[in-house]
Write an enzyme that holds these catalytic residues in place. Structure first.
Site, PDB file in Angstrom:
ATOM      1  N   ASP A  86      25.879-105.657  66.505  1.00 11.86           N
ATOM      2  CA  ASP A  86      25.854-104.306  67.057  1.00 11.86           C
ATOM      3  C   ASP A  86      27.014-103.542  66.404  1.00 11.86           C
ATOM      4  O   ASP A  86      27.925-104.137  65.826  1.00 11.86           O
ATOM      5  CB  ASP A  86      25.928-104.294  68.593  1.00 11.86           C
ATOM      6  CG  ASP A  86      25.348-102.984  69.151  1.00 11.86           C
ATOM      7  OD1 ASP A  86      25.273-101.981  68.399  1.00 11.86           O
ATOM      8  OD2 ASP A  86      24.963-102.949  70.336  1.00 11.86           O
TER       9      ASP A  86
HETATM   10  C1  BGC Z   1      23.833 -99.576  70.146  1.00 11.68           C
HETATM   11  C2  BGC Z   1      22.676-100.110  69.342  1.00 11.68           C
HETATM   12  C3  BGC Z   1      22.350 -99.148  68.233  1.00 11.68           C
HETATM   13  C4  BGC Z   1      23.587 -98.971  67.373  1.00 11.68           C
HETATM   14  C5  BGC Z   1      23.394 -98.056  66.192  1.00 11.68           C
HETATM   15  C6  BGC Z   1      25.009 -99.197  69.275  1.00 11.68           C
HETATM   16  O1  BGC Z   1      25.955 -98.496  69.983  1.00 11.68           O
HETATM   17  O2  BGC Z   1      24.226-100.523  71.115  1.00 11.68           O
HETATM   18  O3  BGC Z   1      21.551-100.308  70.165  1.00 11.68           O
HETATM   19  O4  BGC Z   1      21.270 -99.615  67.494  1.00 11.68           O
HETATM   20  O5  BGC Z   1      24.620 -98.434  68.187  1.00 11.68           O
HETATM   21  O6  BGC Z   1      23.293 -96.740  66.578  1.00 11.68           O
END
Ligand code: BGC
Length: 687
Positions: free
Chosen positions: A234
């Protein structure tokens, strides 16, 4: 040359720096490529409800193009409310096609975390409180996405069930709950749909960050499940170079723009040069990424082009929206509304006239358009009905609530019918925060009570990703509808349901508790935790808790009404026990006993009546959605296998489909059992 050899050859030709470039973000949504060898970067985008707008590579400011407006899909909880696997597949196809059309390689969806608590801010991005329903929908979505030469990214592995303290919270959960509740959707996705990528979670599990957890990534995912795809962190979930390299992570992404300083960037080169990390430990990551690129035909001329904003996509999201709308209550048959009798219709409530697509953070969508409930109602009711709109309440402090309240009530008084459209919005259903409680904000309870007093023909529509409390007025309300951010055609679908052009067939993928404190995690005081959150409720998540402990919900899991009625009959069960599996088929008839066509979601639960280990009162193990003309009868089959009967034995670390007696419950909801029969299993199967 075969692809395996080609990959080997490419890796042999790469320098350390080139390898490292491929395994960390070199833009907010892209990795580095190796131009010298013709290897492109991987281009990624969020998210579950459509392809996100474009950002600059090196800052979070949106580019503000006019060409990144897209099809805005219903949320995953809306999709789950359809209980229609074919629609989940279609949603995946739309998402994948749009992602490819926008030039993306990886679409960061679907989110499949379990709805442990009704207040989790991202629940609407996920699917259900039930692992089986989540798994079935996830598999279909992923298959649909990947048909388009785009990788799905199933996320967030694992136990990312809250937003509060999400970057540091340490989840303490026993193996059995992991295996029976939190892992199945990932397991099914990996084994049945082969998502080319998977995203690790922010949180820790048993003290270790999920995005570089040896247990989660090496042992379970890549070991037991034999996952051959690419694990992406993540954004900002990596905390250590050595752990990231050795504990199963393949690509590090982050929210910051100091790309060379990422843990798997320059610090990694340094550690390799100092002999602390072996360069060859990067080869498996590169090999996985290259394999992914070959699968996506990134080196071919015949890669699928993709398309976005097609008429077909609009049609599909409308179909999904129609089947997602859930009729919770309809006493006295107020619904469907009879257009002929309604000369003056008053629509009240901020959500009647509010657009939701831009909210929610990473799931926000720059929608090509979004039909609000009010525009849907105007579009569908037509010009012979006088439609008036009043906000009634406001989410903005600057508005004078008293004036809004009074004018709405006065308008409601003489109207032929009132449609109140309230609920919440992405100020609550959002990434980064959990909801404080389930109470309707902005004084809506008082307003709804007053509207119900002054006009008996008031329909209450709740737009919200997950449950809200309704106890203050539910008894007074003749008709209640739930809609969970149903996408760009959500308003159209809602109006069609109000008018009866569409017969509602959605059913809740989550229990609506009467109050938050009835929810297991909250009742036992284990949400959200400070440093650690203990999942002491174990298996008793959602209806598994409500039904086992006889806690009456506001609306139970699987509940949803129709404008027609269905009768279930003639259940028969056949069973075949083989050495290593078991096949049980429940066959029965379902009849549409009303006067309009409709669809029924039929749920198959298993109850273990004698077990070595304690088990929830019932567990969903099969479902089907059946479309029936008035008076039509169809024969339905639900199939169960060893997995449907098994529990996970922590001590032996094994699944056990135990000999003994079980009940098969064929149901219209988790609390509306229509048919049941017994099944005896003669021989225990362990696997
Ligand atoms: C989220 C993800 C997301 C990523 C990219 C993170 O803060 O938890 O689900 O895909 O950001 O935007």
């Amino acid at each position: 040359m075969d692809i395996g050899n080609k990959i080997k050859e490419l890796i042999e030709m790469m320098t350390l720096e080139e390898k490292v470039a491929m395994i960390h973000g070199n833009g907010l949504f892209k990795t580095g490529g190796v131009p010298r060898l013709g290897i492109p970067p991987l281009i990624m985008s969020d998210g579950p409800m459509g392809v996100r707008r474009d950002f600059y590579d090196d800052n979070w400011i949106a580019i503000n193009n006019t060409d990144d407006f897209v099809t805005y899909l219903p949320s995953n909880t809306a999709l789950a409310a359809t209980w229609n696997i074919n629609l989940a597949y279609k949603a995946g196809q739309v998402l994948g096609n749009e992602a490819r059309g926008r030039g993306k390689d990886v679409i960061l969806a679907p989110g499949v975390n379990i709805l442990r608590s009704p207040v989790c801010g991202r629940n609407y991005e996920y699917i259900s409180e039930d692992p089986y329903l989540t798994a079935r929908m996830a598999v279909a979505i992923i298959k649909g996405i990947q048909e388009n030469d785009v990788a799905a990214c199933v996320k967030h592995f694992a136990v990312n069930n809250q937003e509060t303290n999400r970057l540091k919270i340490d989840v303490d959960v026993d193996d059995r709950a992991l295996r029976e509740i939190y892992f199945p959707a990932f397991d099914a996705a990996i084994n049945e749909a082969d998502p080319y990528t998977l995203m690790g979670a922010y949180n820790k599990l048993r003290g270790i960050h999920a995005s570089h957890s040896d247990y989660l990534l090496n042992r379970v995912l890549k070991g037991e499940w034999n996952y051959g795809g690419v694990v992406i962190s993540d954004w900002g979930a990596v905390h250590d170079t050595y752990e990231a390299v050795y504990n199963g992570l393949d690509i590090e992404m982050n929210v910051t723009t100091n790309f060379t300083e990422y843990f798997m960037a320059d610090p990694l080169i340094k550690e390799v040069n100092e002999g602390k990390i072996e360069e060859k430990s990067l080869d498996d990551k590169i090999s996985r990424i290259l394999k992914l690129m070959f699968k996506l035909k990134m080196f071919d001329d015949n890669r699928y082009d993709g398309e976005y904003n097609t008429l077909e996509h609009k049609q599909r999201v409308l179909e999904i929206a129609r089947e997602s709308i859930t009729l919770l209550k309809n006493e006295g048959k107020l619904l469907p509304l009879d257009r002929k009798k309604i000369k003056r219709l008053v629509v009240i409530g901020e959500n009647g006239d509010r657009i939701h697509s831009p909210g929610g953070d990473s799931a926000a969508i720059k929608a090509l358009y979004e039909v609000t409930p009010l525009s849907g109602i105007r579009m569908k009711f037509g010009g012979n009905t006088k439609i008036e709109y009043f906000k009634g309440y406001s989410s903005e402090e600057k508005d004078n609530d008293k004036i809004l309240f009074d004018e709405a009530v006065i308008a409601a008084k003489g109207a032929d019918a009132v449609v109140f459209v309230g609920g919440i919005n992405h100020d609550f259903d959002t990434e980064g925060f959990d909801k404080p409680d389930l109470v309707l904000p902005y004084g809506q309870d008082d307003l709804i009570k007053e509207l119900l007093k002054v006009n008996k023909n008031t329909v209450v529509v709740m737009i919200c990703g997950t449950p809200v409390e309704m106890s203050q007025w539910l008894d007074m309300a003749p008709a209640v509808i739930h809609s969970s951010y149903a996408g760009m055609e959500g308003g159209t679908a809602l109006a069609e349901v109000l008018l009866g052009n569409v017969n509602p067939s959605g059913k809740l993928p989550v229990t609506f508790p009467k109050t938050l404190m009835d929810s297991p995690a909250h009742k036992i005081g284990e949400f959200p935790g400070e440093q650690t959150v203990h999942y002491k409720e174990g298996l008793y998540v959602g209806y598994r808790y409500f039904d086992t402990y006889k806690v009456e919900p506001l609306f139970c899991f699987g509940h949803g009404l129709s404008y027609t009625t269905f009768e279930y009959s003639d259940m028969e069960v056949s069973k075949e026990e083989k050495d290593n599996d078991i096949k049980v088929i429940a066959t029965f008839k379902v009849k549409n006993t009303g006067t309009v066509a409709g669809a029924e979601v039929i749920q198959g639960y298993v109850r273990d009546t004698e077990s070595q280990l304690e088990r929830p009162e019932k567990e969903l193990k099969a479902f089907a959605k059946v479309f029936l003309q008035p008076q039509e009868i169809k024969s339905v089959e639900l199939e169960f296998d060893k997995k449907s009967f098994a529990y996970y034995n922590n001590e032996e670390a094994i699944w056990v489909c135990e000999e003994g007696n079980f009940e098969l419950l064929i149901a219209a909801s988790s609390q509306d059992i229509r048919l049941k029969d017994n099944v005896s299993i003669y021989k225990t199967i362990k696997y």
